[in-house]
Design an enzyme around this catalytic site. Sequence first.
Site, PDB file in Angstrom:
ATOM      1  N   HIS A  37      -0.542   1.255  -5.922  1.00 38.52           N
ATOM      2  CA  HIS A  37       0.905   1.469  -6.088  1.00 38.52           C
ATOM      3  C   HIS A  37       1.206   1.928  -7.516  1.00 38.52           C
ATOM      4  CE1 HIS A  37       1.496  -1.834  -2.833  1.00 38.52           C
ATOM      5  NE2 HIS A  37       1.834  -0.683  -2.283  1.00 38.52           N
TER       6      HIS A  37
ATOM      7  N   LYS B  60       7.670  -9.759   8.507  1.00 40.12           N
ATOM      8  CA  LYS B  60       6.781 -10.930   8.407  1.00 40.12           C
ATOM      9  C   LYS B  60       7.112 -11.742   7.158  1.00 40.12           C
ATOM     10  CE  LYS B  60       3.205  -8.238   9.333  1.00 40.12           C
ATOM     11  NZ  LYS B  60       1.884  -7.788   9.047  1.00 40.12           N
TER      12      LYS B  60
ATOM     13  N   ARG C 122      -3.236   7.421   1.593  1.00 41.39           N
ATOM     14  CA  ARG C 122      -4.588   7.126   1.125  1.00 41.39           C
ATOM     15  C   ARG C 122      -5.638   7.781   1.998  1.00 41.39           C
ATOM     16  NH1 ARG C 122      -3.219   0.923   1.446  1.00 41.39           N
ATOM     17  NH2 ARG C 122      -2.371   1.881   3.304  1.00 41.39           N
TER      18      ARG C 122
ATOM     19  N   SER D  15      -2.198  -3.951  -0.028  1.00 47.21           N
ATOM     20  CA  SER D  15      -1.681  -5.306  -0.289  1.00 47.21           C
ATOM     21  C   SER D  15      -2.223  -6.279   0.748  1.00 47.21           C
ATOM     22  CB  SER D  15      -0.150  -5.318  -0.227  1.00 47.21           C
ATOM     23  OG  SER D  15       0.384  -4.479  -1.198  1.00 47.21           O
TER      24      SER D  15
END
Length: 164
Positions: free
Chosen positions: A19, A43, A92, A130
């Site tokens: 990031h 979540k 990515r 993450s």
Amino acid sequence: MPETIAIYPGSFDPITNGHLDLIERGSQLFDRLIVAVLTNLDKEPLFSMSERVEMLRAVTGGIRNVSVDTFSGLLVDYAAAKKAQAILRGIRAFSDYEYELQMALMNRKLAPTLETVFLMPAVSYTYVSSRLVREIIRNGGSVKGLVPELVEERLREKVFPQKP
Ligand code: PNS
């Protein structure tokens, strides 16, 4: 010419070096880059909203044209409120592409003049996420080099709190 403003949205639970790499690249392209943390996550996050924002502010503090904010609701509405011309997202690998394409096209449907700009992080961060960082730390592994040092510390404190 009006200043160019881009929004870099995400959940940042927590911010990774991938990031950060993208924020640095984005800050070179736009006059202002707003890192916008989504408040209403589906979540339960590992880090609270204020913890995520605090870490983001700490690690991006040295970049003059970058600010950190929070948003809820539709991203396109937030972008309009900030008078942003672009959304910045990172890609990515191929696996990111489908999800990102769908989001970009849906956002274009909702706000035709708002462009999504994709940047690729440094190759060394293409496998960092993450979710994997959280999984590694929960299972006692090392996340050195994957996240900023401050985040590494916060992760350790979160998962292995000091006993009094
Ligand atoms: O880092 P993430 O979790 O992949 O980021 C996803 C995010 C925050 C960019 C996306 O969920 C989002 O924009 N949410 C806001 C609600 C919204 O606008 N949804 C429609 C997107 S097409």
